[in-house]
Write a protein that holds these residues in place. Sequence first.
Motif, mmCIF file in Angstrom:
data_model
loop_
_atom_site.group_PDB
_atom_site.id
_atom_site.type_symbol
_atom_site.label_atom_id
_atom_site.label_comp_id
_atom_site.label_asym_id
_atom_site.label_seq_id
_atom_site.Cartn_x
_atom_site.Cartn_y
_atom_site.Cartn_z
ATOM 1 N N PRO A 1 -3.876 -5.348 15.310
ATOM 2 C CA PRO A 1 -3.468 -4.444 16.463
ATOM 3 C C PRO A 1 -1.821 -4.553 16.609
ATOM 4 O O PRO A 1 -1.535 -5.746 16.471
ATOM 5 C CB PRO A 1 -3.780 -4.956 17.660
ATOM 6 C CG PRO A 1 -5.280 -5.507 17.359
ATOM 7 C CD PRO A 1 -4.987 -6.177 15.835
ATOM 8 N N GLY A 2 -1.184 -3.513 16.424
ATOM 9 C CA GLY A 2 0.272 -3.499 16.519
ATOM 10 C C GLY A 2 0.946 -3.635 15.235
ATOM 11 O O GLY A 2 2.054 -3.681 15.005
ATOM 12 N N GLU A 3 0.352 -4.021 14.267
ATOM 13 C CA GLU A 3 0.908 -4.308 12.805
ATOM 14 C C GLU A 3 1.479 -2.831 12.191
ATOM 15 O O GLU A 3 0.486 -1.981 11.932
ATOM 16 C CB GLU A 3 -0.124 -4.941 11.855
ATOM 17 C CG GLU A 3 0.489 -5.551 10.477
ATOM 18 C CD GLU A 3 -0.517 -6.420 9.761
ATOM 19 O OE1 GLU A 3 -0.199 -7.123 8.979
ATOM 20 O OE2 GLU A 3 -1.824 -6.402 10.159
ATOM 21 N N GLN A 4 2.557 -2.934 11.883
ATOM 22 C CA GLN A 4 3.281 -1.914 11.372
ATOM 23 C C GLN A 4 2.802 -1.670 9.849
ATOM 24 O O GLN A 4 2.841 -2.625 9.018
ATOM 25 C CB GLN A 4 4.752 -1.892 11.329
ATOM 26 C CG GLN A 4 5.421 -0.729 10.770
ATOM 27 C CD GLN A 4 7.002 -0.897 10.780
ATOM 28 O OE1 GLN A 4 7.319 -2.129 11.217
ATOM 29 N NE2 GLN A 4 7.765 -0.040 10.300
ATOM 30 N N VAL A 5 2.688 -0.438 9.362
ATOM 31 C CA VAL A 5 2.673 0.021 8.032
ATOM 32 C C VAL A 5 3.918 0.324 7.444
ATOM 33 O O VAL A 5 4.193 1.306 7.678
ATOM 34 C CB VAL A 5 1.410 1.026 7.782
ATOM 35 C CG1 VAL A 5 1.326 1.389 6.382
ATOM 36 C CG2 VAL A 5 -0.043 0.609 8.084
ATOM 37 N N VAL A 6 4.417 -0.364 6.485
ATOM 38 C CA VAL A 6 5.551 -0.190 5.928
ATOM 39 C C VAL A 6 5.428 0.990 4.793
ATOM 40 O O VAL A 6 6.152 2.036 4.762
ATOM 41 C CB VAL A 6 6.467 -1.206 5.234
ATOM 42 C CG1 VAL A 6 7.535 -0.692 4.627
ATOM 43 C CG2 VAL A 6 6.771 -2.424 6.509
ATOM 44 N N TRP A 7 4.485 0.769 4.043
ATOM 45 C CA TRP A 7 3.851 2.166 3.299
ATOM 46 C C TRP A 7 2.619 1.661 2.719
ATOM 47 O O TRP A 7 2.020 0.502 2.737
ATOM 48 C CB TRP A 7 4.821 2.243 1.884
ATOM 49 C CG TRP A 7 5.043 0.982 1.023
ATOM 50 C CD1 TRP A 7 6.264 0.323 0.836
ATOM 51 C CD2 TRP A 7 4.103 0.537 0.016
ATOM 52 N NE1 TRP A 7 6.193 -0.602 -0.062
ATOM 53 C CE2 TRP A 7 4.945 -0.686 -0.532
ATOM 54 C CE3 TRP A 7 2.958 0.584 -0.412
ATOM 55 C CZ2 TRP A 7 4.310 -1.425 -1.601
ATOM 56 C CZ3 TRP A 7 2.078 0.066 -1.370
ATOM 57 C CH2 TRP A 7 3.129 -0.928 -1.881
ATOM 58 N N ALA A 8 1.851 2.651 2.551
ATOM 59 C CA ALA A 8 0.453 2.569 1.868
ATOM 60 C C ALA A 8 0.297 3.636 0.787
ATOM 61 O O ALA A 8 0.737 4.718 0.828
ATOM 62 C CB ALA A 8 -0.626 2.900 2.985
ATOM 63 N N LEU A 9 -0.367 3.285 -0.080
ATOM 64 C CA LEU A 9 -0.631 4.375 -1.391
ATOM 65 C C LEU A 9 -2.260 3.951 -2.018
ATOM 66 O O LEU A 9 -2.482 2.812 -2.242
ATOM 67 C CB LEU A 9 0.349 3.926 -2.576
ATOM 68 C CG LEU A 9 0.276 4.566 -3.699
ATOM 69 C CD1 LEU A 9 0.630 6.020 -3.763
ATOM 70 C CD2 LEU A 9 1.056 4.013 -4.690
#
Length: 244
Positions: free
Chosen positions: A20-28
Motif C-alpha cells: 500500500p502506497g508503494e510507488q511504481v517508477v516504471w513497469a514493463l
Amino acid sequence: MSVSRAPGASLSARQWWCEPGEQVVWALWTHGTTFRVDGCNENGFPKPGMGKRFGSAVGKAGIAVAAGALTGVFGGGEDSGRVTAPPAKGLTVFGPGPECRARGLIRSDVPEGYSAGDVLWVLTPNRLGVLLSQRIEPKDTGPGGWRQLGHGWGDVGRVLVGASPEEFGRNVPGAALRSDPVALWFVLGCEEIVDCQVTGPEHRQTQCAVVLRDGSGFGLDAHMAADAGMMADAVRRYLRGARG
C-alpha cells in the motif's frame, strides 16, 4: 484505455504485488526470452564447444568492460554491422557462462500455475521485482468472442475479435478495471546490480540492460530509445539512493 484491452503494466503491479502506497517508477511487460550466454544456445541450454565472449565482464575489471561486452551482445557504435543484431524477443539474458547469476535466476522454478512467457518488470523506490502472469491457454470462442493473446507489451494484451461494440469481455463499462493475477518470481536487490545501461545498435538503442555483479544480466526491450533511457536513469537513481 479501451475496455476491450487488458490493463497496463503499472496497474497489474499495484493491484497484485506492491505494498500500500508503494510507488511504481516504471513497469514493463516483456514477451519471450532469448539467451546470449557464453556456452549456451539461444534457448539457454549448454552447448559444448562454444568459446567465451565476455570472460569476467565485471569483477576486478570494472563496469567499463561490461559496457564493451554489452556492445558485443546487442550491437552498437561503428561496428554495429558486424556484431549480433538486437533480438526480436522482449527479454535477453546475457552472461559469461552457463553458471552465471542471470541464467540461474531466469531458469529458476516459477510459481505454480504461472508462466515465464510474459514477464512483468517493476521498479519501485525500494526494489526491482520480476513477476509472472498466470498460465492461460489460447482460446477462441468464435465470432464476437475473445482470443487470449498473452499480456505482451503494455496494455495491448487482449484484443476483441468480434466487431460488435457491445462486447466488452471481462472489463465491463462503468466498473473498475481488473487485471489478470501476477505473482513474484524474484527480486533484484541493489546489492546484486552494478549498473544499468542503454544499449543496442546506433540506429535502435532500445535495450535497457541491467548488469549484475558477475557480468551477467538482463536486456529489456523498451521499444523506444527514450523509454530505455528513462528506465536506465531510474535504475541508476535507485542504486544511488540505496547506497546513500
